[in-house]
Motif scaffolding. Structure first.
Motif, mmCIF file in Angstrom:
data_model
loop_
_atom_site.group_PDB
_atom_site.id
_atom_site.type_symbol
_atom_site.label_atom_id
_atom_site.label_comp_id
_atom_site.label_asym_id
_atom_site.label_seq_id
_atom_site.Cartn_x
_atom_site.Cartn_y
_atom_site.Cartn_z
ATOM 1 N N ILE A 580 0.836 -1.234 -0.005
ATOM 2 C CA ILE A 580 -0.007 -0.133 0.019
ATOM 3 C C ILE A 580 0.885 1.333 -0.085
ATOM 4 N N PRO A 581 0.987 1.738 -1.068
ATOM 5 C CA PRO A 581 2.099 3.004 -0.903
ATOM 6 C C PRO A 581 1.030 4.251 -0.635
ATOM 7 N N ARG A 582 1.845 5.288 -0.202
ATOM 8 C CA ARG A 582 1.399 6.580 0.476
ATOM 9 C C ARG A 582 0.752 7.292 -0.616
ATOM 10 N N MET A 583 -0.516 7.888 -0.251
ATOM 11 C CA MET A 583 -1.160 8.692 -1.491
ATOM 12 C C MET A 583 -1.313 10.189 -0.257
ATOM 13 N N GLU A 587 -4.756 11.890 -2.224
ATOM 14 C CA GLU A 587 -4.709 12.411 -3.566
ATOM 15 C C GLU A 587 -3.763 11.657 -4.282
ATOM 16 N N THR A 588 -3.798 11.501 -5.567
ATOM 17 C CA THR A 588 -2.798 10.893 -6.474
ATOM 18 C C THR A 588 -2.832 11.488 -7.916
ATOM 19 N N THR A 589 -2.009 11.036 -8.604
ATOM 20 C CA THR A 589 -1.726 11.548 -10.012
ATOM 21 C C THR A 589 -1.839 10.553 -11.181
ATOM 22 N N ALA A 590 -1.905 10.890 -12.218
ATOM 23 C CA ALA A 590 -1.946 9.962 -13.441
ATOM 24 C C ALA A 590 -0.737 9.138 -13.483
ATOM 25 N N ASP A 591 0.412 9.914 -13.269
ATOM 26 C CA ASP A 591 1.841 9.112 -13.443
ATOM 27 C C ASP A 591 1.763 8.080 -12.484
ATOM 28 N N GLU A 592 1.447 8.359 -11.251
ATOM 29 C CA GLU A 592 1.456 7.222 -9.931
ATOM 30 C C GLU A 592 0.522 6.422 -10.418
ATOM 31 N N LEU A 593 -0.634 6.350 -11.014
ATOM 32 C CA LEU A 593 -1.521 5.489 -11.491
ATOM 33 C C LEU A 593 -1.021 4.521 -12.437
ATOM 34 N N ARG A 594 -0.261 4.978 -13.311
ATOM 35 C CA ARG A 594 0.401 4.297 -14.544
ATOM 36 C C ARG A 594 1.340 3.230 -13.994
ATOM 37 N N GLN A 614 -8.582 5.794 1.598
ATOM 38 C CA GLN A 614 -8.433 6.422 0.264
ATOM 39 C C GLN A 614 -6.975 6.078 -0.121
ATOM 40 N N ARG A 615 -6.761 4.983 -0.279
ATOM 41 C CA ARG A 615 -5.434 4.525 -0.939
ATOM 42 C C ARG A 615 -5.547 3.074 -1.562
ATOM 43 N N ILE A 616 -4.567 2.949 -2.456
ATOM 44 C CA ILE A 616 -4.830 1.719 -3.333
ATOM 45 C C ILE A 616 -3.809 0.623 -2.691
ATOM 46 N N ASP A 617 -4.475 -0.503 -2.786
ATOM 47 C CA ASP A 617 -3.933 -1.839 -1.964
ATOM 48 C C ASP A 617 -3.590 -2.790 -2.916
ATOM 49 N N LEU A 618 -2.330 -3.268 -3.203
ATOM 50 C CA LEU A 618 -1.911 -4.267 -4.191
ATOM 51 C C LEU A 618 -1.696 -5.717 -3.378
ATOM 52 N N LEU A 619 -2.849 -6.600 -3.603
ATOM 53 C CA LEU A 619 -2.763 -7.757 -2.927
ATOM 54 C C LEU A 619 -2.419 -9.164 -3.528
ATOM 55 N N GLY A 620 -1.441 -9.783 -2.935
ATOM 56 C CA GLY A 620 -1.120 -10.938 -3.405
ATOM 57 C C GLY A 620 0.303 -11.033 -4.097
ATOM 58 N N VAL A 621 1.104 -9.995 -3.540
ATOM 59 C CA VAL A 621 2.322 -9.747 -4.004
ATOM 60 C C VAL A 621 3.419 -10.878 -3.271
ATOM 61 N N LYS A 622 4.265 -11.394 -4.110
ATOM 62 C CA LYS A 622 5.123 -12.393 -3.758
ATOM 63 C C LYS A 622 6.247 -11.821 -2.757
ATOM 64 N N LYS A 623 6.832 -12.448 -1.870
ATOM 65 C CA LYS A 623 7.689 -11.754 -0.824
ATOM 66 C C LYS A 623 9.066 -11.532 -1.888
ATOM 67 N N GLU A 624 9.438 -12.223 -2.600
ATOM 68 C CA GLU A 624 10.666 -12.003 -3.601
ATOM 69 C C GLU A 624 10.465 -10.703 -4.508
ATOM 70 N N ASN A 628 11.391 -5.292 -5.853
ATOM 71 C CA ASN A 628 10.989 -4.615 -7.245
ATOM 72 C C ASN A 628 9.943 -3.839 -7.255
ATOM 73 N N VAL A 629 8.856 -4.285 -6.757
ATOM 74 C CA VAL A 629 7.470 -3.552 -6.824
ATOM 75 C C VAL A 629 7.739 -2.271 -6.251
ATOM 76 N N TRP A 630 8.019 -2.009 -5.177
ATOM 77 C CA TRP A 630 8.333 -0.801 -4.546
ATOM 78 C C TRP A 630 9.182 -0.052 -5.492
ATOM 79 N N LYS A 631 10.266 -0.429 -5.934
ATOM 80 C CA LYS A 631 11.238 0.256 -6.565
ATOM 81 C C LYS A 631 10.599 0.817 -7.933
ATOM 82 N N ASP A 632 9.491 -0.008 -8.658
ATOM 83 C CA ASP A 632 9.058 0.499 -9.889
ATOM 84 C C ASP A 632 7.737 1.305 -9.614
ATOM 85 N N ILE A 633 7.038 1.226 -8.340
ATOM 86 C CA ILE A 633 6.018 2.074 -8.106
ATOM 87 C C ILE A 633 6.673 3.303 -7.838
ATOM 88 N N GLY A 634 7.877 3.512 -7.084
ATOM 89 C CA GLY A 634 8.470 4.713 -6.743
ATOM 90 C C GLY A 634 7.742 5.637 -5.907
#
Length: 821
Positions: A580-583, A587-594, A614-624, A628-634
């Motif tokens: 769950i990244p911080r918004m 509030e978020t932006t189109a770039d963050e959503l992409r 009022q945030r987006i939750d990505l469920l089912g992420v593998k531990k490994e 990289n998920v956090w790195k790509d989301i930024g």
């Protein structure tokens, strides 16, 4: 071993009791020096009234005579007023009568300066014959006046005023009591009991002017008071005027030392001043959790805790006192405790016998006794207070409750002997916490035969004297309630006997060598933990206490955190994780959503959900894949897994909504950016609504902010969890900067004083909303200091997903687990 130097400013009951307790447990630890402003040894101030009435002499109320100081190696400078304390050089300076200066160096200093009587700022208050009633000098002046003058007026119909009036009346003076309130002793009695008391005292010759408002004191040509003039223009002859309208903590010296003073010298639970850990305060001059106590029992309890701390016997704590009043006013028994006035949601059981001089009122809320007011018959006062303090249901004894303890259960009728009905563990002397068993043991072991011997050995009945009759019964039959004892705290876990508050205080307290406890291992060793490495319950708590007490000094131990905080993501029931990244403010932006969408596709994340925060939750992420998920989301960490600030929920506010009165979205973003790295005892959630329609649900958050036309309304300690708790209205402010400061100060107070896994609602319930308001709303400098402390703690706090090294994240845990073919 070279002794440390302990200096005490003040020679009163609370301070000397501290020295007595210290001498019991560490008699050779200090060289002790005491400065007393009065030219007397320690005496019982409570018994000045019997001295005034001619029932006792000054010698009889001395608690520790001159020889006691000599025998115990205590240097007493009596009649010496301390004028200066040099905190840098650690020297106390006092002035002698001839102007010479006495100096005493200290390693530890106790401020026991007591209180000063409050003198009404009336014209004529400086006339001769206008006195307060506080010490031996005042008492002697009143005794002397009674031999020369006839008319006395006492201003104040509280306990002290009535005792002064009674004493002067017994000395032969005509006495009138002026009391502005509608009835006597309004703080201890309800209106019925107060009026019964007035009637009884009037039959003895005392006169009363109830509701009268004094305008000035009128003097004669010699500069002595001759009358008191009221606002309606009437006058009353007065050769002597005694003001008994209250006391104020004596903090003048403390203020000159630049100690923190707020309705008293502010102290911690170990009675250390919050300004200087080498300096302590005890007694009426001390303000503990916003309260300055004036009753003797809490002050003696403080003294016992302070003595254990000075003796370095561990981590004794004073957590406050639940007090009641049991008084003997001119031969009339009174008792009150709790909410004896009642209210809309309470019920009252009343027994009134005006002719017999007996009145009892019990106040019940739900099935609990919450208040009691007794007049004339107080034999069951201690029992009622025990029911009140313990919170025991009285539903099963309600029909017998009014008739007292002797009519409950198997106790049976005990006649007039209260002593024989008491158990050995029951406390007899509320001021000194002496049980019936302790008195019986002293009588048997030491062969005691007189009341004075019992007082000397046990101190029972040696303070206010209200338990004297009970002690005499015990003495007669050798056969027994502390109205201020605080229940013991529950231990943190099976690894220790210490509670959360005690451990927090131990971590906060500097070590004898000036060092600090900065690691979990040091805490375990210092507190003699039963389990050397702790357990899953205590390790996370102690780790939090360390990093919140000593930010940037204590070493965070990732292995002492729960699995979610070690992985910096919430583990799900199938073993995968949620991200769950911080918004900011929702509030978020189109770039963050992409970026989020691309990460979902790339790592085949099965579920994407919008949360209630009022945030987006990505469920089912593998531990490994977490790194990289956090790195790509930024995007910054949302700390959805941590005991930290989670979300700041907002509505669109005045920027978009036609109903909005304030820019709630911007306010929410500012709050979140200011405090998003904040770890706390438990999860914390904020909400900001742009208008009173409250679309962001600010009323059930830890901090809720609602925009109104003139600014912002703030609410605290709400909870939307299993048991919904509506937040308390806290304060109304005008600016966004004030919202930040007040929010930050409250959160830092919670961070410093909350117990691990204690939500803000439970913290506020424990310490009291009034205490929080005093610390944040009334103490302006203290509030700013708390806000600054939080900012210091959060400055540079690393984001665990982008500052692995600084956040001490072990990245090896995210490496794929190899499998054998």
């Amino acid at each position: 071993m070279k002794k440390s130097k302990l200096v005490m400013v003040g020679n009163g009951m609370a301070g000397v009791r501290t020295i007595e307790e210290l001498l019991k447990i560490a008699p050779d630890f200090y060289d002790i020096t005491v400065f007393g402003a009065e030219p007397h040894p320690n005496y019982n101030r409570i018994l000045l009234s019997p001295v005034l009435a001619g029932e006792q002499t000054l010698d009889e109320i001395v608690l520790n005579d001159w020889a006691w100081y000599t025998e115990n190696g205590v240097t007493l400078h009596a009649g010496k007023t301390v004028t200066e304390v040099d905190r840098i050089k650690r020297i106390v300076r006092a002035t002698d009568a001839d102007g010479s200066v006495i100096e005493a160096p200290y390693d530890r200093l106790i401020m026991a300066t007591g209180s000063n009587p409050f003198m009404l700022p009336l014209p004529g208050k400086d006339l001769q014959g206008v006195l307060a009633y506080r010490d031996i000098a005042d008492t002697q002046a009143m005794i002397d006046a009674a031999t020369k003058y006839k008319h006395a007026v006492v201003i104040g119909g509280g306990l002290l005023g009535l005792e002064a009036a009674n004493g002067l009346m017994k000395r032969g003076m005509t006495v009138s009591v002026v009391h502005v309130a509608p009835w006597l002793m309004e703080r201890q009695l309800d209106d019925v009991a107060g009026k019964l008391l007035q009637q009884s005292l009037e039959t003895r010759g005392m006169k009363f002017l109830i509701g009268a408002q004094t305008q000035e004191l009128v003097g004669n040509e010699e500069g002595r008071v001759k009358a008191i003039r009221f606002k309606d223009g009437t006058e009353l002859p007065a050769d002597l005027v005694v003001m008994a309208v209250g006391i104020r903590p004596n903090t003048a010296l403390a203020e000159s030392m630049r100690l923190h003073v707020n309705k008293g010298i502010v102290v911690s639970d170990t009675l250390q001043t919050v300004t200087d850990p080498r300096i302590y305060a005890v007694g009426e001059c001390a303000a503990h959790r916003g309260i300055a106590y004036g009753l003797v029992a809490p002050l003696f309890e403080q003294g016992k805790v302070l003595a254990t701390h000075l003796a370095e016997f561990g981590i004794g704590r004073y957590t406050g006192s639940l007090t009641s009043t049991k008084l003997k006013v001119t031969g009339i028994d009174l008792f009150s405790a709790g909410n004896f006035t009642g209210g809309a949601d309470t019920e009252e059981i009343v027994m009134s016998d005006p002719s017999g001089g007996v009145y009892k009122k019990l106040v019940i809320q739900g099935d609990k006794l919450v208040g009691a007011c007794l007049y004339g018959d107080t034999v069951d006062g201690s029992w009622y207070f025990k029911l009140l303090r313990d919170g025991r249901s009285v539903a099963d004894i309600r029909d017998k409750l009014m008739f007292g303890e002797s009519n409950i259960g198997d106790v049976g009728h005990q006649g007039q002997s209260k002593a024989s009905a008491m158990g050995d563990s029951d406390e007899v002397c509320g001021c000194n916490g002496v049980t019936k068993g302790a008195i019986c043991k002293a009588i048997k072991d030491k062969g005691l035969f007189t009341l004075e011997e019992v007082r000397k050995q046990t101190k029972a009945s040696a303070s206010c004297g209200s338990c004297t009759g009970l002690v005499e019964q015990i003495l007669m039959f050798t056969a027994g309630g502390d109205y201020s004892a605080t229940p013991k705290m529950k231990a943190m876990c099976g690894c220790t006997e210490h509670g959360h508050a005690a451990v927090r205080e131990a971590i906060r307290t500097p070590l004898p060598d000036g060092g600090k406890l900065l690691t979990t291992a040091q805490v375990f060793a210092h507190l003699n933990w039963k389990t050397p490495n702790g357990c899953a319950s205590c390790r996370p708590a102690i780790n939090y206490y360390l990093i919140s007490t000593w930010p940037k000094e204590a070493k965070d131990d990732p292995q002492s955190r729960y699995i979610n905080e070690r992985s910096h993501a919430n583990i799900q029931k199938d073993g995968t994780y949620s991200v769950i990244p911080r918004m900011w403010g929702g509030e978020t932006t189109a770039d963050e959503l992409r970026r989020i969408a691309d990460a979902v596709d790339k790592y085949k994340i099965p579920t994407v959900k919008v949360t209630g925060g009022q945030r987006i939750d990505l469920l089912g992420v593998k531990k490994e894949d977490l790194v990289n998920v956090w790195k790509d989301i930024g995007m910054p960490s949302g700390h959805a897994y941590a005991k930290a600030l989670r979300t700041v929920k907002t509505c669109v506010g005045s920027e978009w909504c036609r109903m909005g009165t304030q820019d709630s979205t911007q306010m929410g973003k500012d709050l979140e950016r200011a405090m998003w790295r904040m770890y706390a005892p438990h999860k914390v959630k904020f909400a900001v609504s742009g208008c009173p329609r409250n679309c962001a649900e600010a009323g059930i958050k830890d901090v809720g902010v609602i925009g109104v036309d003139s600014g912002w309304e703030m609410y605290i300690a709400g909870n939307g969890g299993i048991k919904t708790e509506v937040a308390h209205f806290f304060v109304k402010v005008k600016t966004a900067a004030e919202v930040l400061e007040y929010t930050g100060a409250f959160c830092e107070l919670y961070r410093q004083e909350g117990w691990y896994l204690e939500r803000t609602v439970h913290y506020v319930n424990r310490v009291g909303l009034d205490y929080v308001k005093k610390r944040i709303l009334e103490d302006h400098e203290g509030r700013k200091a708390l806000w600054e402390q939080l900012q210091f703690a959060l400055d540079g706090e690393p984001d665990p997903w982008f500052d692995f090294k600084e956040a001490a994240v072990d990245t090896r845990q995210f490496e794929p687990v190899s499998t054998l073919s």
